[in-house]
Design a protein around this motif. Structure first.
Motif, PDB file in Angstrom:
ATOM      1  N   PRO A  99     106.938 -34.879  41.754  1.00  0.00           N
ATOM      2  CA  PRO A  99     107.235 -36.224  41.231  1.00  0.00           C
ATOM      3  C   PRO A  99     107.087 -36.270  39.709  1.00  0.00           C
ATOM      4  O   PRO A  99     106.208 -35.614  39.138  1.00  0.00           O
ATOM      5  N   ALA A 100     107.960 -37.020  39.077  1.00  0.00           N
ATOM      6  CA  ALA A 100     107.912 -37.155  37.617  1.00  0.00           C
ATOM      7  C   ALA A 100     106.727 -38.016  37.204  1.00  0.00           C
ATOM      8  O   ALA A 100     106.293 -38.910  37.928  1.00  0.00           O
ATOM      9  N   GLY A 101     106.185 -37.727  36.015  1.00  0.00           N
ATOM     10  CA  GLY A 101     105.048 -38.486  35.500  1.00  0.00           C
ATOM     11  C   GLY A 101     105.437 -39.902  35.099  1.00  0.00           C
ATOM     12  O   GLY A 101     106.615 -40.208  34.894  1.00  0.00           O
ATOM     13  N   VAL A 102     104.427 -40.747  34.959  1.00  0.00           N
ATOM     14  CA  VAL A 102     104.645 -42.140  34.554  1.00  0.00           C
ATOM     15  C   VAL A 102     104.653 -42.219  33.035  1.00  0.00           C
ATOM     16  O   VAL A 102     103.712 -41.758  32.374  1.00  0.00           O
ATOM     17  N   ARG A 103     105.717 -42.795  32.483  1.00  0.00           N
ATOM     18  CA  ARG A 103     105.855 -42.875  31.020  1.00  0.00           C
ATOM     19  C   ARG A 103     105.464 -44.233  30.466  1.00  0.00           C
ATOM     20  O   ARG A 103     104.812 -44.326  29.435  1.00  0.00           O
ATOM     21  N   CYS A 104     105.867 -45.331  31.113  1.00  0.00           N
ATOM     22  CA  CYS A 104     105.503 -46.657  30.612  1.00  0.00           C
ATOM     23  C   CYS A 104     105.491 -47.673  31.745  1.00  0.00           C
ATOM     24  O   CYS A 104     106.100 -47.465  32.796  1.00  0.00           O
ATOM     25  N   LEU A 105     104.772 -48.771  31.521  1.00  0.00           N
ATOM     26  CA  LEU A 105     104.602 -49.847  32.495  1.00  0.00           C
ATOM     27  C   LEU A 105     104.883 -51.184  31.820  1.00  0.00           C
ATOM     28  O   LEU A 105     104.681 -51.332  30.611  1.00  0.00           O
ATOM     29  N   ASP A 164     100.318 -37.101  35.836  1.00  0.00           N
ATOM     30  CA  ASP A 164     100.095 -36.519  37.163  1.00  0.00           C
ATOM     31  C   ASP A 164     100.878 -37.263  38.235  1.00  0.00           C
ATOM     32  O   ASP A 164     100.678 -37.028  39.433  1.00  0.00           O
ATOM     33  N   ALA A 165     101.761 -38.180  37.822  1.00  0.00           N
ATOM     34  CA  ALA A 165     102.682 -38.942  38.689  1.00  0.00           C
ATOM     35  C   ALA A 165     102.002 -40.069  39.443  1.00  0.00           C
ATOM     36  O   ALA A 165     102.650 -40.786  40.197  1.00  0.00           O
TER      37      ALA A 165
END
Length: 687
Positions: free
Chosen positions: A16-22, A306-307
């Motif tokens: 799974p791709a990592g989280v970049r922004c929220l 770490d997704a």
């Protein structure tokens, strides 16, 4: 539960791709938008038990560095491609893009009313755009200076904008466009040998500017005087992200060591009016960089490379100290990335830009319960289909006979015929497929592999007839009678080829008759998202799971809920079942035992036996392995409808190959974490 031969599959190499922004939806905060490092955008619905209700797959040339909600619940993204993108949350695709005009965009922020967007660009400019119906309109540039603008924040009054760069923060007057304050963030540090990157910034209504930087500091500045009020060193490495609560009494920050910290504005002493920022709560829920944090009214939210998306409720804001106060972690999508050809014993794995077709291994041995049997034939990787172009795959499916494979991207629909001759496999692309309204959001073959159902926009479903020796034609398009602006995201087809159920983004479930191509009925509305559904092969009852963990059974021929479903709603499901935080993602049935419903989420596989009584809250909804250790008399007292197995985790897919054989697809967390870049190592005491 009964005994099954289980194919335990661990060769699905999903990372799974990592989280970049929220970005939390302002004011009510009912939805959270999340962007990943592969450009995918997801929307989680907090009111629907944090269900991942919308996914817009990524694009190789579209990075997303910032997300913003604006007026009218519109969602915008910006990234290093230099474009500002508006997302169509009904059709789950890009609605339109506008060039920012300043090179790569590092940051973006909306004003308090959601009518203006400010972007921070590579060329050092801050540009303002007006949010108008049908798009955005360039308004003007603010005072331009050297150095990329890495972060932005509006003052709540919308009169000023604070911007962070390398070694410096600036405050702009919005009306004049001029720089009214310039602060060197390292002026008080002697003999600084390296540059200080201001990674994140927040402008408080009191006039305080909060920054986080690459030196591991969270600093509080008086913007009018340009002086430092407070400085907190929270990490030996960078503090990458920062978010402030709506009441401005709490701050959450994320670091490159995977730690998150909460700061609270507290009185210096009891009864005192003087308050100071105090670091109160450290959390270590991530193993890698925490690139994004958000602060809702009731929870601290963080996303890492770490997704993982971690939602930690604030205990002081939660009224009931129970399920609402539980920590939630989401790593895998709330939708299926695996499809199964039961008759051919094949699995199709979906990745962002390719598909893999595998043949399951086999054994000629038998054994006792729990025994691992040796394979006489190993699993075999048959085909890899690469998607051409930069677009990521929306959905895919393999037919039950294994002879057809279909997938869709944002602008293309592909259908392939697969032929097996001994040990050789050949793949032929079907030419001249019908032109459909793309993208397709879900694909489903009929049980006899003669038809393909394509979920489309505005509640429509296309029906394609598959032809030999390798073609297809468009038969019909179903549309809901009252119209629907949302896309269809779930499909279920009956085994006899008579019925089709379709779920759209407004959570309405429509039933269509495939014999006369007419709308049959609509399932009574329920105010929660549908996570999975399936039609029983014998009774043609539709079993539905919702994001609040409720289960319903609807008789399609009789157009009403079944007696068992009414019993479930009258008696209620066990509280431990309802308090699960992972949605059911797949439902199937056992032809050998029509009273059995097989379903699973990420953490458990369950056989629901309708012939047994439902458990009440005093009963133990325990693991099957625990139940086997009890004596026979105790086991009989605990006998109820739910047979739960938690041996297979994380469970991405489970299905019945035949009446005695199951396939379970797992993706252990540590298997994909070993493929991530090494995290920053922290020295532990005693090592």
């Amino acid at each position: 539960m009964g005994e099954f031969e289980v194919h335990r599959v661990r060769f699905f190499g999903l990372v799974p791709a990592g989280v970049r922004c929220l970005a939390c939806q302002p004011r009510d905060g009912r939805r959270l938008a999340l962007a990943r490092t592969d450009g995918a955008v997801e929307v989680y619905n907090f009111a629907a038990n944090y269900f991942q209700e919308k996914v817009i797959p990524g694009h190789e040339s579209r990075s997303v560095e910032a997300l913003c909600w604006t007026a009218g619940d519109r969602l915008f993204g910006a990234g290093l491609g230099g474009e500002i993108t508006e997302y169509d949350l009904s059709r789950l695709c890009v609605a339109r893009s506008v060039d920012g005009g300043g090179g790569p965009i590092w940051s973006m922020a909306a004003n308090s009313s959601g009518t203006q967007l400010a972007i921070g660009c590579e060329d050092g400019s801050v540009k303002l755009f007006q949010v108008v119906p049908g798009g955005i309109q360039f308004e003007r540039n603010l005072d331009r200076r050297k150095g990329r603008i890495l972060c932005l924040s509006w003052h709540p009054s919308d009169t000023h904008i604070a911007a962070g760069s390398i070694d410096i923060l600036r405050v702009f007057d919005v009306s004049s466009g001029q720089t009214v304050q310039r602060v060197m963030v390292n002026y008080h540090v002697h003999k600084v040998q390296r540059e200080c990157i201001v990674w994140s910034i927040a402008f408080l209504s009191s006039g305080t500017v909060v920054t986080s930087d690459s030196f591991g500091r969270v600093q509080f500045w008086d913007w009018e005087r340009g002086t430092l009020q407070e400085s907190h060193t929270v990490s030996t490495s960078a503090v990458l992200s920062l978010s402030v609560s709506e009441k401005e009494d709490s701050i959450v920050v994320g670091t490159s060591t995977g730690a998150t910290y909460q700061f609270q504005l507290l009185p210096v002493k009891m009864g005192s009016l003087e308050k100071r920022w105090v670091r109160t709560k450290p959390f270590q829920h991530h193993t890698h960089d925490v690139r994004a944090v958000a602060h809702s009214s009731t929870a601290l939210i963080s996303g890492g490379l770490d997704a993982q998306l971690v939602i930690r409720p604030l205990m002081e804001k939660v009224q009931k100290k129970g399920y609402e106060a539980a920590l939630r972690k989401f790593t895998f999508p709330h939708r299926r990335l695996v499809s199964c050809a039961r008759k051919a014993r094949l699995l199709l794995f979906q990745f962002s830009q390719h598909l893999e077709l595998w043949r399951l291994g086999s054994t000629n041995k038998t054994g006792k319960d729990g025994e691992v049997l040796p394979l006489c034939r190993m699993p075999e990787h048959l085909v890899q289909l690469k998607s051409k172009g930069p677009e990521h795959i929306y959905c895919s499916c393999v037919s039950p006979c294994g002879s057809w494979v279909a997938y869709s991207t944002a602008s293309r629909f592909h259908l392939y015929q697969v032929r097996y001759e001994g040990d050789s496999v050949s793949v032929k692309k079907v030419p001249k497929v019908p032109k459909l309204l793309l993208p397709a959001y879900q694909l489903q073959f009929s049980a006899d592999s003669s038809r393909l159902f394509v979920a489309s926009a505005r509640g429509s479903v296309h029906v394609l007839q598959l032809l030999e020796p390798g073609g297809c034609k468009h038969l019909h398009t179903f549309r809901p009678p009252s119209g629907c602006p949302e896309a269809v995201y779930l499909l279920a087809v009956s085994a006899d080829g008579h019925w089709l159920a379709a779920v759209s983004g407004d959570w309405a479930i429509h039933i269509y008759n495939l014999k006369c191509f007419k709308h049959h009925c609509t399932v009574p509305t329920y105010d929660c998202a549908v996570t999975a559904l399936a039609i029983h092969p014998v009774t043609n009852n539709l079993v539905i799971s919702y994001s609040d963990q409720q289960l319903f059974e609807f008789s399609i021929p009789e157009k009403q809920y079944t007696a068992w479903s009414r019993t479930v709603q009258n008696q209620g499901l066990h509280k431990d079942w309802l308090e699960r935080d992972s949605p059911i993602t797949h439902i199937t049935f056992n032809p050998k035992n029509p009273s059995h419903i097989l379903l699973h989420d990420i953490y458990m596989f369950c056989v629901l036996d309708k012939s047994l009584p439902l458990p009440d809250n005093s009963a133990l909804l325990m693991n099957q392995s625990t139940l086997k250790q009890l004596p026979e008399t105790a086991r009989q007292r605990q006998l109820h409808a739910f047979k739960i197995c938690k041996k297979f985790q994380p469970l991405l897919f489970a299905d019945l190959l035949d009446e005695n054989c199951l396939v379970m697809v797992e993706r252990p967390i540590m298997d994909f974490k070993t493929q991530l870049p090494l995290p920053i190592q922290k020295k532990k005491f005693g090592t």
